[in-house]
Design an enzyme around this catalytic site. Sequence first.
Site, PDB file in Angstrom:
ATOM      1  N   GLU A 281       0.861  -1.187   0.000  1.00 30.71           N
ATOM      2  CA  GLU A 281       0.000   0.000   0.000  1.00 30.71           C
ATOM      3  C   GLU A 281       0.890   1.227   0.000  1.00 30.71           C
ATOM      4  OE1 GLU A 281      -2.516  -0.098   3.401  1.00 30.71           O
ATOM      5  OE2 GLU A 281      -4.011  -1.374   2.443  1.00 30.71           O
TER       6      GLU A 281
ATOM      7  N   HIS B  22      -6.099   3.132   6.907  1.00 22.40           N
ATOM      8  CA  HIS B  22      -4.840   2.585   7.397  1.00 22.40           C
ATOM      9  C   HIS B  22      -3.893   3.738   7.677  1.00 22.40           C
ATOM     10  CE1 HIS B  22      -5.549  -1.486   5.276  1.00 22.40           C
ATOM     11  NE2 HIS B  22      -6.274  -1.332   6.358  1.00 22.40           N
TER      12      HIS B  22
END
Lengths: 509, 573
Positions: free
Chosen positions: B216, B255
């Site tokens: 990510e 996140h």
Amino acid sequence: MTRLHEYQGKAILKQFGIPVPRGAAVASPEEARAIAVDIRVPVVVKAQAWVTGRAGKNLVYFADNPDDAAQAAQELLGRLVGNFRVEKVMVEERVAIAREFYLGLIVDDSARAPIIIFSSVGGTGIEDIAREFPEKVARYTVDIRAGLPEFAARDLARQVGIEGKLLTQLGSFMPKFYAAARAYDARSAEINPLALTADGNLIALDARFTVDDYAVARHPDLGIEIAREFDRPPTELEKIAWQVEKHDYRGTFYFIQMETDFHKGDRVVGFHGAGGGGSMMNMDALFARGFKIADFVDTSGNPPASKVYRAARIILSQQGIDGYYAGGSGVASQEQFHTARGLVKAFMDEGLNVPAVIRVGGNAEEQAITILERANGAFPAPVEAYGRDDSPDKCVERLESLVESYVPLEHVPPREPFEPAEPYSFETVTGGTVTYDYARCRDCTTKICVETCVPKILSLDGDVPVLNISRDEARRGGCIECLACEVECHFLGNRGGRITLPIQGLDQP
Amino acid sequence: MSILIDPGKRVIVQGITGREGIARTRLMKNYHTQVVGGVTPGKGGIEVEGVPVYDTVRAAWEATGDIDVSVLFVPAPLVKDAALEALEAGVRLLLIVPDRVPMYDVLEIDAAAKEKGAHFIGPNTLGVLSPDKGVLGMMGGSAASARDWFFPGPVGVTSRSGGITTSIAYYLAKAGLGASTLVHVGGDAIVGMPHAEILKRFETDPQTEVVVLFGEIGTSQEETAAALIERGEFTKPLIAYIGGKAARSGTRFSHAGAIFEGGRGTHESKVARLREAGAHVVESFADIPRITAEVLKSRPVYTVAKPVPKPVSQDEVDNLHWTTAITKIAPNEIRLRGHRIDELMGQVSFSQAIYLALTGKLPSEPVGRLLDAIFVSSIDHGASPPSALAARTSASTGAPFNAAIAAGLLSINKHHGGAVEDCMRLIQAALNMAKSDNLSPSEAADRLVASYHEQKKRLPGFGHRLHTHDPRTTRLLDIAAESGTAGEAVTMVQALAVSIARQMGRAFPVNVDGAMAAVLLDIGIPLELGNTFFLIARVPGLVAHVYEEATRERPMRRIHPTDHDYDGPLPEG
């Protein structure tokens, strides 16, 4: 990351014995004048805004007298910087500067430690200086348990060519900065410039702190409303959502509005993701079909049904959305019937008037799909549910087709009222109330509430459900708000259960 | 093999009495994980899902024995204390499930873990799962779904998103690809074991042949993984997908890790670095199973660090095929020369089985008795033969049984125990001569002995350095006669002995080698195998010498070859 304004950062530095210029943050020209009068020297007036290089952006004024200070405040307050209005200005004494340094801290994920960065040149453009003159920048990896010792600070100064008295001064200055950053759980912090005054003292002329979101609760003195970085002030709905998140530690609920100015037919949908990676996958599929999302929501980490319910109602409160899309990775480990029940209750309470497609694949998905699809007819718009073998693309395609064919009702009838003739009720952990109408329960043939109650806190007392734990235990979390006793009862029982789950700010008191 | 979890790992659950603790203890237990205890302060003494609960980790350790892993399900503000408690007690791997653990708490846990040589996964992790071996945390949710979704195979998965970890494995499984271990490293900016740490584990895991990585935006994890590959510390093929391409800078999608930090951490930077390092970066999540399958098909090209046998062509395979007629091994079936071993056992003597193994024929009982006699006759000949001396000498230097016995066997050669085959050839030559020239045994023996005498060649199988009437010879020939197995070879060996005595003027009686040679020929043993009967017979004797040397004598003693006495039991009377 939660950003602090300069004046907040300076208050922290002061607390840890770091000299800062005399002055204060104010919200009106009159207050600015008063501070300038009080200081009785030429002042600097600085807009409190989250940008770098304020001097170059005309956000810093110099004033030689109180009138000029008030004038400067007048000009700065209310000015739009990025998406934020300037709400405060800082009025400070002007300091005669002999030299400027840079002092910073960042928590580095690969070192898993704070790194102290010190540069012998500071001020505007520190990034360029660091790139062009690496010898002027020194770094030190802090041992979290030892902190920043004075000897390490002195060596940082030595590495960039500082010696003599200044070296010892910096040796005692830097550890105070580290202590301040550590005490306030700073993910990053910086003093730029760190100035050497003409009379030989070190002073912090600016302060920037970003505080770890997860540690904001430890610092109520900062008065932070929402522990999250926004690139604009939070909307009313975001503040409402934050209250839900803040008061329920079970699972995650993240809400941010992406579009606020849109109308029916703009292909903007309410988006309800589950899990960061899975949410992005579904978002990409929506974008690929030309949809926009009104919001980004993530309920994951096995949230209770009540949290999903509140998230769904907040999403549905956005006027003008054309559809409702919920989806996660497709192979969720959390029990998906919780998500399904939360959504179904929200759809019933709100009288769902836009088509919904729910990609609910994962643990217990068959049950979740049944719960969702069974609810069709309990509200005006259709709901379709899909599992792990159905791709986000397919789900978005279904939503598009439903959006095209569905004609929203002009007036959505409210949900049938619940007026129990013989109520039995208890409270839940998030301020909810569970009520059973024993008059209905007696005629119920399935007693499905007892069977489907996830924490198994219901028993039959004769032919009516009753808590098998104390009301107090139920209120302290014994009732996990699985919503089965309302949702299952609605479809399989005698509609004898109803749960109210207030959302502060959304429901009128 | 798997990484981080296997059925041998002893696991405790901290926070076992909470909502998640109870549900996931059930998952872990039902999925082969060895959950030996749980910890909730103040609740010691109760049981959760059949697992005993203790007040502290130390109490759990004392009551249940060594603990390998602790899985934490405590609320975020209590994680630091719980983690430090587990590390202090001696636990070497922690799995921290909760999210929202303050960053500096994580740094302190990390410092304590480093000091103890321990590791932690998470915070904010769904867990670790190795199909059919075990699960830590909440991956799969329930054992039933975990069993339904995953099966064992060569693909390792490391991911920064929990939901994506399981979905990668599920879609791989649908494409027929099993997984070695699935790891969700955790969704936070600071995690205990980032991608690079997991890749190092996969590198040494024999089951893992290829790894799928889900990255990510934010943090330096993917860049560090690329550097690891470039340093040659991860050499297996890597398939990577980086999420968050559409994310705007400054907007965070739940996140905490997905935050931009300086130049690194962007989608472009991660893709570029991984590609430079040779990883297969796929553009679409849906491509992962296909690319993984392709990489697996061509994997020997990539596995440079691991020696891989050269692929063998079909021709070579055909040529390499070979057969054996000795023993057939199939599941639940062992057949020696066609006879079920379990039927032979208890029915035939060891000697009969040896004959069967060597010749393929099951001998009659009289033949078995004769072979028994042969083996008994040569089982040992005291401490002075070279084989016994060699074995004892080796044993005296500390050699183990196999080495000392081998030393003894290695000294059985042409001049010691090696006469049986030669004597068999001599007898066979005499028999052939008698047959071809139509001579009587004594005529043939006379002619052959004369020829040997003329050429001054030694006659193997006759005479002995010590015995003038070797008791073994007489007895062996008697048994051969009694059992009806004595034939033309026994007759011939006796004729040869008579001939030698006559021609040499001195008796060179048939020695034990000669007697063995004769009886072995008569029972149809091939000449080439002659000496092996002596080898087979002598092994127990050598074992006895080695054992006696090792237990009765001091190490490195000087062994006199002849100056020794017998101190065993004396003859009766």
